[in-house]
Design an enzyme around this catalytic site. Sequence first.
Site, PDB file in Angstrom:
ATOM      1  N   MET A   1      10.859   5.117   6.538  1.00  0.00           N
ATOM      2  CA  MET A   1      10.396   4.363   5.392  1.00  0.00           C
ATOM      3  C   MET A   1      11.580   4.015   4.486  1.00  0.00           C
ATOM      4  SD  MET A   1       7.637   5.675   2.555  1.00  0.00           S
ATOM      5  CE  MET A   1       6.383   5.954   3.797  1.00  0.00           C
ATOM      6  N   CYS A   2      11.557   2.807   3.930  1.00  0.00           N
ATOM      7  CA  CYS A   2      12.587   2.443   2.971  1.00  0.00           C
ATOM      8  C   CYS A   2      11.923   1.914   1.705  1.00  0.00           C
ATOM      9  CB  CYS A   2      13.574   1.434   3.543  1.00  0.00           C
ATOM     10  SG  CYS A   2      12.958  -0.237   3.732  1.00  0.00           S
ATOM     11  N   THR A   3      12.716   1.791   0.661  1.00  0.00           N
ATOM     12  CA  THR A   3      12.246   1.271  -0.609  1.00  0.00           C
ATOM     13  C   THR A   3      12.774  -0.146  -0.765  1.00  0.00           C
ATOM     14  OG1 THR A   3      12.341   3.469  -1.558  1.00  0.00           O
ATOM     15  CG2 THR A   3      12.250   1.646  -3.103  1.00  0.00           C
TER      16      THR A   3
ATOM     17  N   SER B   1       8.174   0.440   2.497  1.00  0.00           N
ATOM     18  CA  SER B   1       7.823  -0.080   3.820  1.00  0.00           C
ATOM     19  C   SER B   1       7.057   1.006   4.560  1.00  0.00           C
ATOM     20  CB  SER B   1       9.074  -0.499   4.590  1.00  0.00           C
ATOM     21  OG  SER B   1       9.945   0.605   4.718  1.00  0.00           O
TER      22      SER B   1
END
Length: 185
Positions: free
Chosen positions: A59-61, A40
């Site tokens: 940020m994430c996965t 993201s």
Amino acid sequence: MQATPLSILALALLGTLHAQDSIPVQADFQQDKLTGRWYSIGLASNSNWFKEKRHLMKMCTTIISATAEGNLEVTSTYPKGDQCVMRNSLYTKTEQPGRFSYTSPRWGSKHNIHVVETNYDEYALVATQISKNTGSSTMVLLYSRTKELGPERLEMFTQFSREQGLTDDEILILPQTGEAGSTGM
């Protein structure tokens, strides 16, 4: 002519349906090409939770996989404090390819999800109309196959978010997670 509660409700529903129809969907959407790992990169929203948590977001996965029924299993891993939290969602396909629905078991909110634009190997732009008993909100996500995207994609995300009625303070390019978070995510 006097407006009845039913006519007011019908107009509100019609407005909601029109808003959902005005969000485009990727032409010739190919669901199998959307699966895999995404990061993201950008998040925009006019929801209250976004306004409250914006300063904490990173940020994430997200891993997207197809189910046997043709739906999408979406697993997001994001940093929360000093640990990683995982959230699973099942996006149910609709009659229109590239459009999905999801109901949050935790909040009871209904999500109308549109894959607006993607080239599958670089970026995906996803818009969601969220409805719950306290009102509705809009969320736009920019996903990338890598942790960085070029300025033209970031500008596309910002411009699309503005077209959805979101203001600049409701649009966020997410900071990358630190080493500890990036290895586990």
